[in-house]
Write a protein that holds these residues in place. Structure first.
Motif, PDB file in Angstrom:
ATOM      1  N   ASP A  70     -13.833  -2.817   1.283  1.00 37.92           N
ATOM      2  CA  ASP A  70     -15.225  -2.770   0.825  1.00 37.92           C
ATOM      3  C   ASP A  70     -15.351  -3.645  -0.420  1.00 37.92           C
ATOM      4  N   ASN A  71     -16.027  -3.128  -1.440  1.00 39.31           N
ATOM      5  CA  ASN A  71     -16.127  -3.878  -2.699  1.00 39.31           C
ATOM      6  C   ASN A  71     -15.341  -3.152  -3.795  1.00 39.31           C
ATOM      7  N   ARG A  72     -14.290  -2.415  -3.363  1.00 41.35           N
ATOM      8  CA  ARG A  72     -13.499  -1.594  -4.283  1.00 41.35           C
ATOM      9  C   ARG A  72     -12.145  -2.196  -4.645  1.00 41.35           C
ATOM     10  N   VAL A  73     -11.555  -2.976  -3.714  1.00 45.94           N
ATOM     11  CA  VAL A  73     -10.198  -3.493  -3.907  1.00 45.94           C
ATOM     12  C   VAL A  73     -10.128  -4.925  -3.378  1.00 45.94           C
ATOM     13  N   VAL A  74      -9.532  -5.808  -4.167  1.00 42.31           N
ATOM     14  CA  VAL A  74      -9.245  -7.177  -3.728  1.00 42.31           C
ATOM     15  C   VAL A  74      -7.732  -7.313  -3.699  1.00 42.31           C
ATOM     16  N   TYR A  75      -7.212  -7.882  -2.602  1.00 40.95           N
ATOM     17  CA  TYR A  75      -5.763  -7.949  -2.456  1.00 40.95           C
ATOM     18  C   TYR A  75      -5.314  -9.230  -1.754  1.00 40.95           C
ATOM     19  N   MET A  76      -3.994  -9.459  -1.843  1.00 39.12           N
ATOM     20  CA  MET A  76      -3.326 -10.516  -1.096  1.00 39.12           C
ATOM     21  C   MET A  76      -2.866  -9.894   0.219  1.00 39.12           C
ATOM     22  N   LYS A  77      -3.118 -10.588   1.323  1.00 36.85           N
ATOM     23  CA  LYS A  77      -2.734 -10.054   2.633  1.00 36.85           C
ATOM     24  C   LYS A  77      -1.235 -10.209   2.865  1.00 36.85           C
ATOM     25  N   VAL A  78      -0.629  -9.125   3.328  1.00 31.98           N
ATOM     26  CA  VAL A  78       0.772  -9.136   3.744  1.00 31.98           C
ATOM     27  C   VAL A  78       0.786  -9.242   5.262  1.00 31.98           C
ATOM     28  N   HIS A  79       1.378 -10.318   5.767  1.00 28.42           N
ATOM     29  CA  HIS A  79       1.547 -10.495   7.209  1.00 28.42           C
ATOM     30  C   HIS A  79       2.996 -10.111   7.514  1.00 28.42           C
ATOM     31  N   MET A  80       3.170  -8.830   7.830  1.00 33.15           N
ATOM     32  CA  MET A  80       4.508  -8.277   8.048  1.00 33.15           C
ATOM     33  C   MET A  80       5.037  -8.713   9.412  1.00 33.15           C
ATOM     34  N   SER A  81       6.292  -9.121   9.451  1.00 38.92           N
ATOM     35  CA  SER A  81       6.938  -9.474  10.718  1.00 38.92           C
ATOM     36  C   SER A  81       7.085  -8.216  11.580  1.00 38.92           C
ATOM     37  N   GLU A  82       7.320  -8.421  12.874  1.00 41.35           N
ATOM     38  CA  GLU A  82       7.551  -7.278  13.763  1.00 41.35           C
ATOM     39  C   GLU A  82       8.763  -6.480  13.294  1.00 41.35           C
ATOM     40  N   GLU A  83       9.817  -7.191  12.864  1.00 42.40           N
ATOM     41  CA  GLU A  83      11.008  -6.511  12.343  1.00 42.40           C
ATOM     42  C   GLU A  83      10.668  -5.682  11.108  1.00 42.40           C
ATOM     43  N   GLY A  84       9.795  -6.223  10.271  1.00 39.91           N
ATOM     44  CA  GLY A  84       9.370  -5.518   9.064  1.00 39.91           C
ATOM     45  C   GLY A  84       8.573  -4.269   9.386  1.00 39.91           C
ATOM     46  N   LYS A  85       7.708  -4.358  10.387  1.00 40.91           N
ATOM     47  CA  LYS A  85       6.923  -3.185  10.798  1.00 40.91           C
ATOM     48  C   LYS A  85       7.843  -2.086  11.338  1.00 40.91           C
ATOM     49  N   ILE A  86       8.813  -2.484  12.137  1.00 38.85           N
ATOM     50  CA  ILE A  86       9.768  -1.510  12.687  1.00 38.85           C
ATOM     51  C   ILE A  86      10.579  -0.885  11.549  1.00 38.85           C
ATOM     52  N   LEU A  87      11.052  -1.721  10.633  1.00 43.60           N
ATOM     53  CA  LEU A  87      11.799  -1.239   9.464  1.00 43.60           C
ATOM     54  C   LEU A  87      10.962  -0.222   8.687  1.00 43.60           C
ATOM     55  N   HIS A  88       9.716  -0.585   8.387  1.00 40.41           N
ATOM     56  CA  HIS A  88       8.810   0.295   7.649  1.00 40.41           C
ATOM     57  C   HIS A  88       8.597   1.614   8.389  1.00 40.41           C
ATOM     58  N   ASN A  89       8.319   1.539   9.693  1.00 41.01           N
ATOM     59  CA  ASN A  89       8.047   2.750  10.465  1.00 41.01           C
ATOM     60  C   ASN A  89       9.280   3.649  10.555  1.00 41.01           C
ATOM     61  N   ASN A  90      10.456   3.040  10.659  1.00 41.96           N
ATOM     62  CA  ASN A  90      11.688   3.837  10.657  1.00 41.96           C
ATOM     63  C   ASN A  90      11.888   4.533   9.316  1.00 41.96           C
ATOM     64  N   LEU A  91      11.547   3.846   8.229  1.00 37.57           N
ATOM     65  CA  LEU A  91      11.630   4.456   6.896  1.00 37.57           C
ATOM     66  C   LEU A  91      10.659   5.632   6.790  1.00 37.57           C
ATOM     67  N   ILE A  92       9.441   5.452   7.285  1.00 36.85           N
ATOM     68  CA  ILE A  92       8.453   6.544   7.273  1.00 36.85           C
ATOM     69  C   ILE A  92       9.013   7.753   8.037  1.00 36.85           C
ATOM     70  N   ASP A  93       9.612   7.495   9.196  1.00 38.49           N
ATOM     71  CA  ASP A  93      10.208   8.586   9.984  1.00 38.49           C
ATOM     72  C   ASP A  93      11.237   9.358   9.161  1.00 38.49           C
ATOM     73  N   GLU A  94      12.072   8.644   8.429  1.00 38.00           N
ATOM     74  CA  GLU A  94      13.102   9.296   7.615  1.00 38.00           C
ATOM     75  C   GLU A  94      12.481  10.077   6.450  1.00 38.00           C
ATOM     76  N   LEU A  95      11.518   9.469   5.778  1.00 36.94           N
ATOM     77  CA  LEU A  95      10.883  10.144   4.631  1.00 36.94           C
ATOM     78  C   LEU A  95      10.097  11.376   5.055  1.00 36.94           C
ATOM     79  N   GLU A  96       9.515  11.336   6.258  1.00 37.10           N
ATOM     80  CA  GLU A  96       8.738  12.487   6.745  1.00 37.10           C
ATOM     81  C   GLU A  96       9.606  13.724   6.980  1.00 37.10           C
TER      82      GLU A  96
END
Length: 174
Positions: free
Chosen positions: A78-104
């Motif tokens: 919206d008009n609340r946050v301005v950011y730089m876009k992160v274009h995460m690789s497929e490997e990065g998304k899998i890595l992130h999701n696996n980390l979320i699984d462990e932290l949960e």
């Protein structure tokens, strides 16, 4: 205690974000996070004993390899946050999701839609009360192009102390 889990953006990309945030603050008085350049893995949470989180992240990092991502273009919530876009690789998304699984698996860690598996990866430029200056700020940053090839190679835990975020521990992926 209050903690947050992030991946710090280092090198030229991190310096670019940190300098742009300073520039935006000086020019527009638009504030940002007290953390260094980063993308969030787990939004701030409360816990008394961080040891379990430390152990899970340390074990995870010892068994997983870093992954690539690119920082390019700007985005906004919206008009609340301005950011730089992160274009995460497929490997990065899998890595992130696996980390979320462990932290949960940790009782007191709960993810929401904005910080779970389907989050919008981003590196914030400004997010504190920018609605009145949003258009001017948006036009300004969009005149400053960038593209950085980065690695999701660290997981950092910061602790809220003395009215700022202080590094508790940094863990490095293989």
């Amino acid at each position: 205690m209050r903690y947050v889990i992030v991946s710090v953006v280092k090198g030229d990309a991190g310096n670019f974000n940190n300098n742009l945030r300073k520039e935006v603050f000086e020019k527009f008085h638009a504030k940002s996070s007290k953390l260094p350049a980063h993308f969030t893995i787990k939004a701030p949470f409360e816990c008394d004993l961080i040891d379990e989180v430390d152990n899970v992240i340390e074990s995870f990092c010892n068994n997983h390899n870093k992954a690539k991502y690119t920082l390019e273009d700007y985005g906004h919530f919206d008009n609340r946050v301005v950011y730089m876009k992160v274009h995460m690789s497929e490997e990065g998304k899998i890595l992130h999701n696996n980390l979320i699984d462990e932290l949960e698996k940790i009782d007191f860690i709960n993810f929401q839609s904005y910080d779970g598996k389907n989050k919008v990866f981003h590196v914030t430029i400004s997010s504190k009360k920018i609605q009145k200056i949003y258009d001017e700020l948006w036009d300004y940053v969009n005149k400053i192009p960038f593209k950085f090839n980065c690695f999701f190679d660290n997981i950092c835990i910061y602790k809220w102390e003395d009215n700022t975020w202080k590094l508790h521990k940094e863990f490095n992926l293989k």
